[in-house]
Design a protein around this motif. Structure first.
Motif, short mmCIF file in Angstrom:
data_model
loop_
_atom_site.label_atom_id
_atom_site.label_comp_id
_atom_site.label_asym_id
_atom_site.label_seq_id
_atom_site.Cartn_x
_atom_site.Cartn_y
_atom_site.Cartn_z
N UNK A 78 0.86 -1.19 0.00
CA UNK A 78 0.00 0.00 0.00
C UNK A 78 0.89 1.23 0.00
N UNK A 79 0.71 2.09 -0.98
CA UNK A 79 1.48 3.33 -1.11
C UNK A 79 0.63 4.50 -0.62
N UNK A 80 1.17 5.28 0.31
CA UNK A 80 0.47 6.42 0.89
C UNK A 80 1.02 7.73 0.32
N UNK A 81 0.17 8.76 0.29
CA UNK A 81 0.59 10.07 -0.21
C UNK A 81 0.27 11.15 0.81
N UNK A 82 0.83 12.32 0.58
CA UNK A 82 0.60 13.44 1.49
C UNK A 82 -0.78 14.06 1.33
N UNK A 83 -1.56 13.59 0.34
CA UNK A 83 -2.92 14.10 0.16
C UNK A 83 -3.97 13.12 0.68
N UNK A 84 -3.52 12.08 1.38
CA UNK A 84 -4.45 11.13 1.98
C UNK A 84 -4.92 10.04 1.05
N UNK A 85 -4.50 10.07 -0.20
CA UNK A 85 -4.86 9.03 -1.16
C UNK A 85 -3.84 7.90 -1.06
N UNK A 86 -4.31 6.68 -1.10
CA UNK A 86 -3.39 5.54 -1.10
C UNK A 86 -3.79 4.57 -2.21
N UNK A 87 -2.83 3.72 -2.60
CA UNK A 87 -3.09 2.73 -3.64
C UNK A 87 -2.50 1.39 -3.26
N UNK A 88 -3.15 0.32 -3.70
CA UNK A 88 -2.74 -1.03 -3.35
C UNK A 88 -2.26 -1.79 -4.58
N UNK A 89 -1.24 -2.64 -4.37
CA UNK A 89 -0.70 -3.44 -5.45
C UNK A 89 -0.27 -4.81 -4.96
N UNK A 90 0.12 -5.66 -5.91
CA UNK A 90 0.48 -7.04 -5.58
C UNK A 90 1.61 -7.54 -6.46
N UNK A 91 2.53 -8.25 -5.83
CA UNK A 91 3.58 -9.00 -6.54
C UNK A 91 3.07 -10.43 -6.67
N UNK A 135 -10.71 -0.41 -7.88
CA UNK A 135 -12.04 -0.84 -7.45
C UNK A 135 -11.99 -1.93 -6.41
N UNK A 136 -10.81 -2.18 -5.85
CA UNK A 136 -10.67 -3.13 -4.75
C UNK A 136 -9.50 -2.71 -3.88
N UNK A 137 -9.49 -3.19 -2.64
CA UNK A 137 -8.44 -2.80 -1.69
C UNK A 137 -8.07 -3.97 -0.80
N UNK A 138 -6.89 -3.89 -0.23
CA UNK A 138 -6.44 -4.88 0.75
C UNK A 138 -7.36 -4.82 1.97
N UNK A 139 -7.75 -5.98 2.47
CA UNK A 139 -8.67 -6.04 3.60
C UNK A 139 -7.95 -5.88 4.93
N UNK A 140 -8.73 -5.60 5.96
CA UNK A 140 -8.17 -5.55 7.30
C UNK A 140 -7.65 -6.93 7.72
N UNK A 141 -8.31 -7.98 7.26
CA UNK A 141 -7.84 -9.33 7.55
C UNK A 141 -6.42 -9.53 7.03
N UNK A 142 -6.16 -9.10 5.80
CA UNK A 142 -4.83 -9.27 5.22
C UNK A 142 -3.78 -8.49 6.02
N UNK A 143 -4.13 -7.25 6.42
CA UNK A 143 -3.20 -6.46 7.22
C UNK A 143 -2.89 -7.16 8.54
N UNK A 144 -3.92 -7.75 9.15
CA UNK A 144 -3.75 -8.36 10.47
C UNK A 144 -3.06 -9.71 10.41
N UNK A 145 -2.99 -10.31 9.25
CA UNK A 145 -2.43 -11.65 9.13
C UNK A 145 -1.24 -11.68 8.18
#
Length: 393
Positions: A27-40, A376-386
């Protein structure tokens, strides 16, 4: 707008029983509060820890850069890493995770889905196939052993509206264990040929004339066994013959010229430079770039455009978390040479669905395109927690 920090995650091993499943996300964060998610997209078998490390290394190069400059950032990752040029799956998987997240940010910044930024969708629905029926079709993995298993799995997918299925008919032995490498290379014994053909015949019987069959090989064959099997099964009207051997333009051309069906490959071919020889000699007729390891959306679009010049079709390879599915849907909606979308059996399992906020699934064998801003999709809280997580600032 600048990049302020990047979370890099490797999800704890998921209980797929047969195949280790450890998606690598960021997850990439920015100074404007926008973030984006990616996957390898090296979630399965081996390589995930290396990709996790690669994304961390790349992330350290990006702090302070403008996330909208995806072409500039792509070149930085490609040229300044030294190993990027002519790189393999790990370097390109790391680049892909970053690049996909940047497109997610760009879509959210302009408040449009990624497909709009790629030029606009040509289609609202994507023809989709049920992938890897040798593992069953539903929650978890159930090895298909007998011809009846293959017949029943095909019927199950057809009942859900699919008019195309993909199967690796040479995965499981009759005792339920997987074949060894030496079983599938060189000129094959009649026993193996007959076993594979009996399974193909069962799927064709179940499918009838109006359902396509993709024969998957996972590169376990070599050129000799690929041709030997191909000549036996092509009479069953195989839609395309996937990864018949280790990707190589010369042997791909040899196999193509020896058979009467299209050859597909690409999940282990990385970047425009590696695809170019296959285009130039027409050794494959359908490419399968994985946006999670070919260089991301930026590179994937260029690969598909190159393929279009040579009248080569595209089916993005998708075997990862729902984030990769979303990325593939946006690209496939846009390109003129799209053929079909892959819906892997792993996408039906809860241990994969819960890694993202939304669970997009096909309806009657067709996928709709996400309409939310960005992927149109994001990493879930479950993924962050696990996950094992590192934050790069």
């Amino acid at each position: 707008m600048i990049i302020t920090k990047i979370d890099v995650m490797q999800v704890h091993k998921e209980p797929t029983s047969l195949i280790p499943w450890r998606p690598v996300l960021c997850r990439i964060y920015t100074d404007e509060g926008i973030y984006g998610d990616g996957e390898a997209a090296v979630a399965y078998i081996s390589g995930a820890p290396a990709a996790f490390g690669m994304v961390k290394d790349l992330a350290a190069m990006l702090i302070g850069l403008d996330p909208l400059d995806n072409e500039k950032i792509w070149e930085i990752m490609y040229k300044r890493t030294f190993w990027g040029q002519n790189g393999g799956p790990i370097i390109f998987a790391g680049m892909s995770a970053i690049d996909i997240a940047l497109w997610d940010i760009k879509g959210k910044y302009f408040d449009v889905p990624v497909y709009k930024l790629l030029g606009g969708k040509k289609r609202d629905k994507l023809r989709t196939y049920a992938s890897q029926l040798q593992f069953g079709w539903g929650e978890g993995i159930t090895p298909a052993i007998t011809p009846e298993d293959y017949y029943n799995n095909t019927k199950k997918a057809m009942a859900e509206g699919y008019d195309c299925v993909k199967v690796d008919f040479f995965t499981f032995r009759e005792d339920g264990k997987q074949f060894d490498e030496e079983d599938r290379t060189g000129l094959l014994k009649p026993y193996y040929v007959k076993l594979v053909e009996s399974r193909v015949a069962a799927v064709r019987e179940a499918a009838g004339e109006n359902v396509d069959i993709i024969m998957e090989n996972h590169s376990f064959l070599d050129a000799q066994s690929a041709i030997q099997l191909g000549r036996v099964v092509q009479k069953y009207n195989i839609f395309y013959y996937e990864e018949p051997n280790t990707p190589n333009p010369k042997t791909a051309k040899y196999i193509r010229e020896s058979l009467q069906m299209p050859i597909a490959s690409g999940e282990r071919i990385y970047s425009r430079w590696q695809y170019a020889p296959y285009f130039e000699d027409q050794s494959i007729q359908l490419i399968q770039p994985d946006l999670g390891n070919c260089g991301g959306i930026t590179e994937g679009k260029k690969i598909c455009d190159m393929a279009h010049v040579y009248d080569i079709g595209v089916q993005a390879h998708v075997c990862a978390s729902p984030l990769s599915t979303a990325a593939a849907l946006h690209l496939e909606a846009v390109i003129p040479n799209f053929v079909i979308h892959e819906h892997h059996v792993f996408n039906l399992s809860s241990w994969n669905k819960r890694l993202a906020v939304h669970d997009y699934q096909p309806v009657n064998g067709e996928y709709s395109i996400p309409e939310l801003p960005g992927l149109g999709n994001e990493i879930s809280e479950y993924a962050f927690a696990n996950s094992e997580k590192v934050t790069v600032k």
